[in-house]
Scaffold this motif. Sequence first.
Motif, PDB file in Angstrom:
ATOM      1  N   THR A 152       0.832  -1.209   0.000  1.00  0.00           N
ATOM      2  CA  THR A 152       0.000   0.000   0.000  1.00  0.00           C
ATOM      3  C   THR A 152       0.864   1.256   0.000  1.00  0.00           C
ATOM      4  OG1 THR A 152      -1.782  -1.150   1.179  1.00  0.00           O
ATOM      5  CG2 THR A 152      -1.790   1.257   1.262  1.00  0.00           C
ATOM      6  N   GLN A 153       1.858   1.307   0.876  1.00  0.00           N
ATOM      7  CA  GLN A 153       2.711   2.488   0.945  1.00  0.00           C
ATOM      8  C   GLN A 153       3.576   2.626  -0.302  1.00  0.00           C
ATOM      9  OE1 GLN A 153       4.776   3.448   4.569  1.00  0.00           O
ATOM     10  NE2 GLN A 153       3.346   2.292   5.846  1.00  0.00           N
ATOM     11  N   LEU A 154       4.066   1.512  -0.798  1.00  0.00           N
ATOM     12  CA  LEU A 154       4.918   1.561  -1.993  1.00  0.00           C
ATOM     13  C   LEU A 154       4.157   2.131  -3.186  1.00  0.00           C
ATOM     14  CD1 LEU A 154       7.661   0.856  -3.212  1.00  0.00           C
ATOM     15  CD2 LEU A 154       6.829  -1.463  -3.579  1.00  0.00           C
ATOM     16  N   LEU A 155       2.920   1.696  -3.375  1.00  0.00           N
ATOM     17  CA  LEU A 155       2.120   2.197  -4.488  1.00  0.00           C
ATOM     18  C   LEU A 155       1.694   3.645  -4.271  1.00  0.00           C
ATOM     19  CD1 LEU A 155      -0.125  -0.937  -5.107  1.00  0.00           C
ATOM     20  CD2 LEU A 155       1.744  -0.128  -6.564  1.00  0.00           C
ATOM     21  N   ALA A 156       1.385   4.003  -3.019  1.00  0.00           N
ATOM     22  CA  ALA A 156       0.907   5.356  -2.729  1.00  0.00           C
ATOM     23  C   ALA A 156       2.004   6.400  -2.858  1.00  0.00           C
ATOM     24  CB  ALA A 156       0.297   5.399  -1.327  1.00  0.00           C
ATOM     25  N   ARG A 157       3.254   6.001  -2.620  1.00  0.00           N
ATOM     26  CA  ARG A 157       4.338   6.977  -2.548  1.00  0.00           C
ATOM     27  C   ARG A 157       5.180   7.032  -3.814  1.00  0.00           C
ATOM     28  NH1 ARG A 157       7.194   6.182   3.164  1.00  0.00           N
ATOM     29  NH2 ARG A 157       8.215   8.094   2.440  1.00  0.00           N
ATOM     30  N   THR A 158       4.806   6.249  -4.809  1.00  0.00           N
ATOM     31  CA  THR A 158       5.515   6.277  -6.085  1.00  0.00           C
ATOM     32  C   THR A 158       4.482   6.331  -7.210  1.00  0.00           C
ATOM     33  OG1 THR A 158       5.562   3.864  -6.335  1.00  0.00           O
ATOM     34  CG2 THR A 158       7.394   4.884  -5.147  1.00  0.00           C
ATOM     35  N   SER A 159       4.906   6.806  -8.349  1.00  0.00           N
ATOM     36  CA  SER A 159       4.030   6.739  -9.515  1.00  0.00           C
ATOM     37  C   SER A 159       4.287   5.476 -10.320  1.00  0.00           C
ATOM     38  CB  SER A 159       4.232   7.971 -10.396  1.00  0.00           C
ATOM     39  OG  SER A 159       5.582   8.082 -10.807  1.00  0.00           O
ATOM     40  N   SER A 160       5.468   4.915 -10.172  1.00  0.00           N
ATOM     41  CA  SER A 160       5.805   3.622 -10.776  1.00  0.00           C
ATOM     42  C   SER A 160       7.123   3.153 -10.188  1.00  0.00           C
ATOM     43  CB  SER A 160       5.923   3.720 -12.300  1.00  0.00           C
ATOM     44  OG  SER A 160       7.056   4.493 -12.656  1.00  0.00           O
ATOM     45  N   PHE A 161       7.402   1.868 -10.325  1.00  0.00           N
ATOM     46  CA  PHE A 161       8.725   1.352  -9.984  1.00  0.00           C
ATOM     47  C   PHE A 161       9.048   0.208 -10.925  1.00  0.00           C
ATOM     48  CE2 PHE A 161       5.787  -0.872  -7.126  1.00  0.00           C
ATOM     49  CZ  PHE A 161       6.145  -2.198  -7.260  1.00  0.00           C
ATOM     50  N   GLU A 162      10.339   0.019 -11.152  1.00  0.00           N
ATOM     51  CA  GLU A 162      10.792  -1.027 -12.065  1.00  0.00           C
ATOM     52  C   GLU A 162      12.082  -1.640 -11.540  1.00  0.00           C
ATOM     53  OE1 GLU A 162      11.641   0.729 -15.820  1.00  0.00           O
ATOM     54  OE2 GLU A 162      13.064   2.181 -15.002  1.00  0.00           O
ATOM     55  N   LEU A 163      12.343  -2.856 -11.961  1.00  0.00           N
ATOM     56  CA  LEU A 163      13.594  -3.507 -11.607  1.00  0.00           C
ATOM     57  C   LEU A 163      14.726  -2.904 -12.414  1.00  0.00           C
ATOM     58  CD1 LEU A 163      12.475  -7.268 -11.528  1.00  0.00           C
ATOM     59  CD2 LEU A 163      12.536  -5.643  -9.646  1.00  0.00           C
ATOM     60  N   THR A 164      15.863  -2.683 -11.772  1.00  0.00           N
ATOM     61  CA  THR A 164      17.038  -2.193 -12.496  1.00  0.00           C
ATOM     62  C   THR A 164      17.956  -3.328 -12.923  1.00  0.00           C
ATOM     63  OG1 THR A 164      18.232  -1.852 -10.420  1.00  0.00           O
ATOM     64  CG2 THR A 164      16.974   0.007 -11.295  1.00  0.00           C
ATOM     65  N   ALA A 165      17.687  -4.528 -12.412  1.00  0.00           N
ATOM     66  CA  ALA A 165      18.409  -5.740 -12.808  1.00  0.00           C
ATOM     67  C   ALA A 165      17.546  -6.921 -12.396  1.00  0.00           C
ATOM     68  CB  ALA A 165      19.791  -5.813 -12.144  1.00  0.00           C
ATOM     69  N   GLU A 166      17.819  -8.058 -12.964  1.00  0.00           N
ATOM     70  CA  GLU A 166      17.070  -9.241 -12.566  1.00  0.00           C
ATOM     71  C   GLU A 166      17.371  -9.583 -11.105  1.00  0.00           C
ATOM     72  OE1 GLU A 166      14.691 -11.552 -13.849  1.00  0.00           O
ATOM     73  OE2 GLU A 166      14.405  -9.672 -14.929  1.00  0.00           O
ATOM     74  N   PRO A 167      16.351  -9.919 -10.315  1.00  0.00           N
ATOM     75  CA  PRO A 167      16.608 -10.324  -8.929  1.00  0.00           C
ATOM     76  C   PRO A 167      17.581 -11.494  -8.869  1.00  0.00           C
ATOM     77  CG  PRO A 167      14.267 -10.004  -9.288  1.00  0.00           C
ATOM     78  CD  PRO A 167      14.921  -9.934 -10.639  1.00  0.00           C
ATOM     79  N   VAL A 168      18.382 -11.530  -7.795  1.00  0.00           N
ATOM     80  CA  VAL A 168      19.360 -12.593  -7.600  1.00  0.00           C
ATOM     81  C   VAL A 168      18.752 -13.655  -6.699  1.00  0.00           C
ATOM     82  CG1 VAL A 168      21.652 -13.162  -6.720  1.00  0.00           C
ATOM     83  CG2 VAL A 168      21.251 -10.959  -7.866  1.00  0.00           C
ATOM     84  N   SER A 169      18.758 -14.903  -7.154  1.00  0.00           N
ATOM     85  CA  SER A 169      18.182 -15.997  -6.372  1.00  0.00           C
ATOM     86  C   SER A 169      18.921 -16.166  -5.066  1.00  0.00           C
ATOM     87  CB  SER A 169      18.251 -17.299  -7.167  1.00  0.00           C
ATOM     88  OG  SER A 169      17.912 -18.406  -6.349  1.00  0.00           O
ATOM     89  N   ASN A 170      18.179 -16.558  -4.019  1.00  0.00           N
ATOM     90  CA  ASN A 170      18.836 -16.814  -2.732  1.00  0.00           C
ATOM     91  C   ASN A 170      19.588 -18.137  -2.720  1.00  0.00           C
ATOM     92  OD1 ASN A 170      16.881 -18.820  -2.330  1.00  0.00           O
ATOM     93  ND2 ASN A 170      15.694 -17.617  -0.879  1.00  0.00           N
ATOM     94  N   GLY A 171      19.471 -18.917  -3.786  1.00  0.00           N
ATOM     95  CA  GLY A 171      20.274 -20.126  -3.909  1.00  0.00           C
ATOM     96  C   GLY A 171      19.872 -21.252  -2.986  1.00  0.00           C
ATOM     97  N   ARG A 172      18.688 -21.199  -2.424  1.00  0.00           N
ATOM     98  CA  ARG A 172      18.253 -22.255  -1.507  1.00  0.00           C
ATOM     99  C   ARG A 172      17.289 -23.192  -2.217  1.00  0.00           C
ATOM    100  NH1 ARG A 172      16.802 -18.507   3.758  1.00  0.00           N
ATOM    101  NH2 ARG A 172      18.903 -17.735   4.145  1.00  0.00           N
ATOM    102  N   PRO A 173      17.686 -24.417  -2.471  1.00  0.00           N
ATOM    103  CA  PRO A 173      16.758 -25.372  -3.084  1.00  0.00           C
ATOM    104  C   PRO A 173      15.518 -25.550  -2.214  1.00  0.00           C
ATOM    105  CG  PRO A 173      18.997 -26.210  -3.115  1.00  0.00           C
ATOM    106  CD  PRO A 173      19.006 -24.987  -2.246  1.00  0.00           C
ATOM    107  N   LEU A 174      14.387 -25.737  -2.867  1.00  0.00           N
ATOM    108  CA  LEU A 174      13.101 -25.936  -2.199  1.00  0.00           C
ATOM    109  C   LEU A 174      12.635 -24.693  -1.466  1.00  0.00           C
ATOM    110  CD1 LEU A 174      13.624 -29.556  -0.798  1.00  0.00           C
ATOM    111  CD2 LEU A 174      12.808 -28.847  -3.046  1.00  0.00           C
ATOM    112  N   ARG A 175      13.210 -23.538  -1.792  1.00  0.00           N
ATOM    113  CA  ARG A 175      12.767 -22.257  -1.244  1.00  0.00           C
ATOM    114  C   ARG A 175      12.528 -21.285  -2.397  1.00  0.00           C
ATOM    115  NH1 ARG A 175      14.066 -21.687   4.404  1.00  0.00           N
ATOM    116  NH2 ARG A 175      14.261 -23.824   5.176  1.00  0.00           N
ATOM    117  N   THR A 176      11.606 -20.367  -2.187  1.00  0.00           N
ATOM    118  CA  THR A 176      11.399 -19.269  -3.113  1.00  0.00           C
ATOM    119  C   THR A 176      11.920 -18.007  -2.456  1.00  0.00           C
ATOM    120  OG1 THR A 176       9.406 -20.305  -4.004  1.00  0.00           O
ATOM    121  CG2 THR A 176       9.684 -17.963  -4.417  1.00  0.00           C
ATOM    122  N   GLY A 177      12.694 -17.218  -3.180  1.00  0.00           N
ATOM    123  CA  GLY A 177      13.192 -15.984  -2.593  1.00  0.00           C
ATOM    124  C   GLY A 177      14.391 -15.453  -3.333  1.00  0.00           C
ATOM    125  N   TRP A 178      14.731 -14.198  -2.990  1.00  0.00           N
ATOM    126  CA  TRP A 178      15.816 -13.501  -3.669  1.00  0.00           C
ATOM    127  C   TRP A 178      16.784 -12.931  -2.648  1.00  0.00           C
ATOM    128  CZ3 TRP A 178      15.104 -14.754  -8.511  1.00  0.00           C
ATOM    129  CH2 TRP A 178      13.807 -14.907  -9.013  1.00  0.00           C
TER     130      TRP A 178
END
Length: 404
Positions: A370-396
Amino acid sequence: MSVENRTVSATTDPPAAPELAPADDWNPITVTDYPAEYRRLRAERPVAFTSDYDGFWGVMRYQDVQKGSRDWRTYTSGQPFVEFPEFMKSIPIQANPPVHTFFRKFLSQYFTADRVAMLVPDIEEVVAHNLDPLVARGGGDMIEEFGRIVPQQVLAKFMLLGDDAWEAMADSLARADAVRHDLAKHREVNKTLWNPTVEALIEDRRANPQDPAIDVMSGALLLEPDGRPITQEELVALGVQIFSAGADTTTAAIGSIVGHLGRHPEAQRELRDNPALIPTAIEELLRLAPPLHQVGRHTTRQVSSHGREIPEGVKVGLNVYSANRDEEKFDRAEEYVADRSPNPHLTFGHGPHQCMGSPIAREELRATLTQLLARTSSFELTAEPVSNGRPLRTGWTNVPVRFS
């Protein structure tokens, strides 16, 4: 199987696989391959065996995962994560009825709607405080500079800890994260990761008790649920559960939400135009990217399922990630649908072990988006997220963004 996983497996000395174990049906793989691999397994091997992580059976379809999550008599708790045979002693996640029932009843008073509502102003403040510098300079890393900090600060507020307590908690997580690519070292660290923090808190609460009606550790020390005191060993295990449960799952969810919206400007616009969709959008992204893929269990008897015989006394992974994308349960199961309702995903578990802290996590995610959308007009990734490298986990590990 990825090169990384082969290296990790080689550093361990796993016990013997179950007698008459079948040939491998699959091996844990890299994060980008999970959707396609789980889709294949749901169709071809809904009950699948892998020799990785000392060997375990994976249950892939929604109906089977949901049923297994309820059936604690057949799929007993004790090892919550298939990759950690000696995880930190935690209550109630590693307990079964009647012990589990006793502690869940005790803990439930600290996760009521009223108790969570008391925490909401703190959550809003913590999110704003950490978002301010990122917005001011036009962006930053939403994991390193936000996602790793906010859940720890909120947990510190919930536990009535000092303002700087989150730093020690973050240091503990960093210690585990530093060895995440070496399974043997990671297993060793995780045996006692939170014990020093919890033991220090227990001693402080003995000397300086807080209101037991709102402070869970004071309540565990001073109250006697159902007429029996909670032992020192149980106190530590209870505290370990609370600290570990809030450790990195919410961090992963923040990264997944920001990562998806940073890649899809049309999804951002939809939420900016209709903020009422924010709660259902969060649930949808939790469905598509659950931080933990597997819920670890052990069989208490032989189980026949989809033409396979799972032996008694073996490790089973109830695969939440796969279940959440089951085409038989969800229409357009692999797609993001912002207004999906109902959305009976299993990300927070199901049955006796459904996550008690999920209302707090949801409030953190709601305040963040909610705050992120309210306080910006847009946002974009500046690079591809880096995987956390943990098998059987989702995350960056990193999610770099630019704000407009």
